[in-house]
Design an enzyme around this catalytic site. Structure first.
Site, PDB file in Angstrom:
ATOM      1  CG  HIS A 130      38.795  41.558  40.559  1.00 38.83           C
ATOM      2  ND1 HIS A 130      38.811  41.908  39.236  1.00 38.83           N
ATOM      3  CD2 HIS A 130      38.008  42.459  41.183  1.00 38.83           C
ATOM      4  CE1 HIS A 130      38.065  42.984  39.054  1.00 38.83           C
ATOM      5  NE2 HIS A 130      37.569  43.351  40.218  1.00 38.83           N
ATOM      6  CG  ASP A 131      41.095  39.883  37.058  1.00 42.07           C
ATOM      7  OD1 ASP A 131      41.314  38.782  36.530  1.00 42.07           O
ATOM      8  OD2 ASP A 131      39.956  40.250  37.428  1.00 42.07           O
ATOM      9  N   GLY A 148      41.072  46.332  41.461  1.00 38.58           N
ATOM     10  CA  GLY A 148      41.184  45.287  40.459  1.00 38.58           C
ATOM     11  C   GLY A 148      42.051  45.691  39.277  1.00 38.58           C
TER      12      GLY A 148
END
Length: 285
Positions: A130-131, A148
């Site tokens: 994520h991100d 992440g």
């Protein structure tokens, strides 16, 4: 269920696939068998989902991008703080995700999107957490893992099985060797290897393939040697390199990366330097 108004007339959708109302399927896109597409997804023109793909979240699949069987994009992040917020993935044009690749959507801890640039190749079983922000032309070999909030510059290459810790930055044109464990920031044009990963030289092969001039390699090699091998404090060496190579755009890029504020990770430590820090005959430059 399908909303035919949101599916371009020239798109091809297999009868076994499930497209939620609200999803947009662009002109010439091809959706193979047993795919599942969520209601906030946009599939760009000419994109192809081969089969058994799942795409969810506020996700955009760029023009001409390709998903091989069982690749999934936009599923919820593996983040215990995530509470179902409306986040997504932006996958750039012509990027290819091979078998079993997973790209998780962003979180409110970032700007809400995981981003992958154009013309990237993510080989089988690689994972983008994520991100993450992945630049253009990046190659992740089989089983690469990005935690992440990792940031990869343009044209990076990560060898098979490499693992990158969350929050790490890797500058453009860097190379990470197979099975490396990267827990610290990697400067642009660097070559790192090992567990834990250490800086072992310049990504000379990658630089040559991208058409960097001979004088560029000479300047980068000299600057790397000064910054990472000479005596003195790190700040003193940076200041000296900045003065000595003033006006050299590539060296200035390295120095700017090293000076960047709010670093979440420390800079990677140098290891035993490879041939590209030796003489020209050894390195072939």
């Amino acid at each position: 269920m399908r909303n035919l108004d949101s599916i371009a007339p020239t798109a091809e959708v297999h009868a076994s696939s499930v497209i939620a109302p609200g999803a947009v399927i662009g002109a010439g896109a091809r959706i193979g068998p047993f795919c599942i597409i969520g209601p906030e997804v946009e599939i760009g023109p000419g994109a192809m989902l081969t089969s058994h793909n799942v795409v969810e979240g506020r996700t955009v699949i760029g023009e001409g991008a390709q998903l091989a069987p069982y690749a999934s994009v936009g599923l919820a992040p593996q983040d215990l703080k995530y509470k179902g917020e409306p986040t997504g993935v932006l996958l750039g044009a012509r990027s290819a995700l091979r078998e079993h690749v997973t790209v998780h959507r962003g979180s409110v801890g970032g700007d809400g999107f995981t981003r992958i640039g154009t013309d990237c190749l993510l080989m089988a079983c690689s994972h983008v957490g994520h991100d993450c922000v992945v630049g253009n032309g990046v190659i992740l070999a089989n089983n690469v893992m990005l935690g992440g909030h990792v940031r990869l510059g343009d044209n990076c290459f990560l060898g098979g099985g490499a693992a990158v810790h969350q929050m790490v930055r890797i500058g453009r044109q860097a190379m990470v060797g197979g099975l490396a464990g990267v827990t610290n920031d990697v400067p642009p044009f660097g070559n790192v290897f090992g567990l834990p990963a250490r800086l072992v030289g310049l990504n000379v092969i990658g630089l040559r393939r991208r058409g960097f001039a001979r004088e560029n390699l000479h300047a980068l090699r000299a600057a790397y040697r000064l910054i990472f091998r000479e005596p003195g404090t790190f700040q003193e060496r940076l200041n000296q390199a900045e003065a000595q190579f003033a006006g050299d755009a590539l060296v200035s890029e390295v120095i700017a990366f090293l000076r960047a504020g709010d670093r979440r990770r420390e800079l990677i430590r140098p290891g035993r330097m490879a041939a590209e820090f030796g003489d020209e005959e050894e390195s072939g430059a």
